[in-house]
Scaffold this motif. Structure first.
Motif, mmCIF file in Angstrom:
data_model
loop_
_atom_site.group_PDB
_atom_site.id
_atom_site.type_symbol
_atom_site.label_atom_id
_atom_site.label_comp_id
_atom_site.label_asym_id
_atom_site.label_seq_id
_atom_site.Cartn_x
_atom_site.Cartn_y
_atom_site.Cartn_z
ATOM 1 N N VAL A 28 0.847 -1.187 0.000
ATOM 2 C CA VAL A 28 0.000 0.000 0.000
ATOM 3 C C VAL A 28 0.886 1.242 0.000
ATOM 4 N N ASP A 29 0.613 2.160 -0.935
ATOM 5 C CA ASP A 29 1.327 3.433 -0.999
ATOM 6 C C ASP A 29 0.416 4.501 -0.418
ATOM 7 N N ARG A 30 0.682 4.897 0.827
ATOM 8 C CA ARG A 30 -0.184 5.841 1.543
ATOM 9 C C ARG A 30 -0.155 7.239 0.947
ATOM 10 N N GLU A 31 0.980 7.648 0.390
ATOM 11 C CA GLU A 31 1.105 8.991 -0.172
ATOM 12 C C GLU A 31 0.282 9.163 -1.445
ATOM 13 N N LYS A 32 0.260 8.135 -2.272
ATOM 14 C CA LYS A 32 -0.463 8.203 -3.548
ATOM 15 C C LYS A 32 -1.866 7.586 -3.475
ATOM 16 N N ASN A 33 -2.246 7.017 -2.312
ATOM 17 C CA ASN A 33 -3.530 6.335 -2.130
ATOM 18 C C ASN A 33 -3.720 5.197 -3.136
ATOM 19 N N LYS A 34 -2.675 4.408 -3.326
ATOM 20 C CA LYS A 34 -2.731 3.294 -4.265
ATOM 21 C C LYS A 34 -2.282 2.003 -3.588
ATOM 22 N N ALA A 35 -2.722 0.884 -4.153
ATOM 23 C CA ALA A 35 -2.344 -0.423 -3.622
ATOM 24 C C ALA A 35 -1.969 -1.344 -4.772
ATOM 25 N N ILE A 36 -1.055 -2.266 -4.502
ATOM 26 C CA ILE A 36 -0.694 -3.288 -5.478
ATOM 27 C C ILE A 36 -1.379 -4.577 -5.037
ATOM 28 N N VAL A 37 -2.197 -5.132 -5.940
ATOM 29 C CA VAL A 37 -2.960 -6.340 -5.640
ATOM 30 C C VAL A 37 -2.379 -7.496 -6.450
ATOM 31 N N GLU A 38 -2.184 -8.634 -5.777
ATOM 32 C CA GLU A 38 -1.565 -9.815 -6.364
ATOM 33 C C GLU A 38 -2.331 -10.300 -7.603
ATOM 34 N N GLY A 39 -1.640 -10.366 -8.756
ATOM 35 C CA GLY A 39 -2.228 -10.931 -9.967
ATOM 36 C C GLY A 39 -3.197 -10.038 -10.717
ATOM 37 N N ILE A 40 -3.371 -8.795 -10.279
ATOM 38 C CA ILE A 40 -4.322 -7.888 -10.930
ATOM 39 C C ILE A 40 -3.583 -6.672 -11.469
ATOM 40 N N ASN A 41 -4.048 -6.158 -12.615
ATOM 41 C CA ASN A 41 -3.472 -4.985 -13.273
ATOM 42 C C ASN A 41 -2.024 -5.247 -13.690
ATOM 43 N N MET A 42 -1.815 -6.375 -14.374
ATOM 44 C CA MET A 42 -0.491 -6.760 -14.838
ATOM 45 C C MET A 42 -0.070 -5.903 -16.031
ATOM 46 N N VAL A 43 1.180 -5.425 -16.006
ATOM 47 C CA VAL A 43 1.730 -4.645 -17.106
ATOM 48 C C VAL A 43 3.071 -5.245 -17.523
ATOM 49 N N SER A 44 3.459 -5.019 -18.777
ATOM 50 C CA SER A 44 4.750 -5.497 -19.279
ATOM 51 C C SER A 44 5.783 -4.396 -19.118
ATOM 52 N N LYS A 45 6.908 -4.736 -18.515
ATOM 53 C CA LYS A 45 7.998 -3.782 -18.318
ATOM 54 C C LYS A 45 9.240 -4.321 -19.017
ATOM 55 N N HIS A 46 9.968 -3.424 -19.673
ATOM 56 C CA HIS A 46 11.231 -3.802 -20.289
ATOM 57 C C HIS A 46 12.327 -3.634 -19.244
ATOM 58 N N GLU A 47 13.128 -4.683 -19.032
ATOM 59 C CA GLU A 47 14.202 -4.621 -18.043
ATOM 60 C C GLU A 47 15.549 -4.826 -18.708
ATOM 61 N N LYS A 48 16.510 -4.014 -18.282
ATOM 62 C CA LYS A 48 17.880 -4.174 -18.755
ATOM 63 C C LYS A 48 18.500 -5.388 -18.077
ATOM 64 N N PRO A 49 19.461 -6.010 -18.716
ATOM 65 C CA PRO A 49 20.171 -7.098 -18.042
ATOM 66 C C PRO A 49 20.892 -6.579 -16.796
ATOM 67 N N SER A 50 20.805 -7.343 -15.718
ATOM 68 C CA SER A 50 21.469 -6.974 -14.469
ATOM 69 C C SER A 50 21.981 -8.248 -13.800
ATOM 70 N N ALA A 51 22.600 -8.097 -12.635
ATOM 71 C CA ALA A 51 23.101 -9.261 -11.900
ATOM 72 C C ALA A 51 21.934 -10.151 -11.465
ATOM 73 N N LYS A 52 20.812 -9.520 -11.118
ATOM 74 C CA LYS A 52 19.632 -10.259 -10.671
ATOM 75 C C LYS A 52 18.958 -10.971 -11.849
ATOM 76 N N ASN A 53 18.884 -10.269 -12.978
ATOM 77 C CA ASN A 53 18.254 -10.808 -14.176
ATOM 78 C C ASN A 53 19.230 -10.666 -15.358
ATOM 79 N N PRO A 54 20.162 -11.617 -15.528
ATOM 80 C CA PRO A 54 21.202 -11.476 -16.556
ATOM 81 C C PRO A 54 20.651 -11.478 -17.986
ATOM 82 N N GLN A 55 19.504 -12.067 -18.205
ATOM 83 C CA GLN A 55 18.908 -12.146 -19.532
ATOM 84 C C GLN A 55 18.251 -10.820 -19.933
ATOM 85 N N GLY A 56 17.621 -10.141 -18.949
ATOM 86 C CA GLY A 56 16.871 -8.918 -19.266
ATOM 87 C C GLY A 56 15.570 -9.289 -19.955
ATOM 88 N N GLY A 57 15.010 -8.378 -20.763
ATOM 89 C CA GLY A 57 13.814 -8.690 -21.538
ATOM 90 C C GLY A 57 12.555 -8.087 -20.957
#
Length: 103
Positions: A28-57
């Motif tokens: 819950v983000d109290r400042e913006k009055n928003k919440a993240i709900v599991e499995g709802i409002n899914m969006v695609s994000k482009h990620e650069k390769p990093s140590a955590k995610n070496p493939q990226g995508g």
């Protein structure tokens, strides 16, 4: 503003593109009055390769939903309900308005 939805609550989306969907509140983000709900409002994000995610995508993530578009689910009946507060045994507790059940 006091938010009546907290992390871990089960909520139902009452308006918008995901109307009728249910899920658990992850954050819950109290400042913006928003919440993240599991499995709802899914969006695609482009990620650069990093140590955590070496493939990226392209990665699917949950995007925040405004609190006004969410309604708490009554633990007793499974219906949507409003939230009230009451002092019981010297502690302030949240109550489901429909069933008077402690949340």
């Amino acid at each position: 503003m006091k938010l009546k939805i907290k992390t871990g609550d089960t909520v139902k989306v009452i308006t918008g593109d995901h109307k009728g969907s249910e899920g658990k509140v992850v954050k819950v983000d109290r400042e913006k009055n928003k919440a993240i709900v599991e499995g709802i409002n899914m969006v695609s994000k482009h990620e650069k390769p990093s140590a955590k995610n070496p493939q990226g995508g392209i990665v699917k993530k949950e995007a925040p939903i405004h609190i006004s578009n969410l309604s708490l689910i009554d633990p007793k009946s499974g219906d949507t309900t409003r939230v009230g507060y009451e002092v019981r045994d010297g502690k302030k507790v949240r109550l489901a308005k429909k069933s008077n059940e402690v949340i």
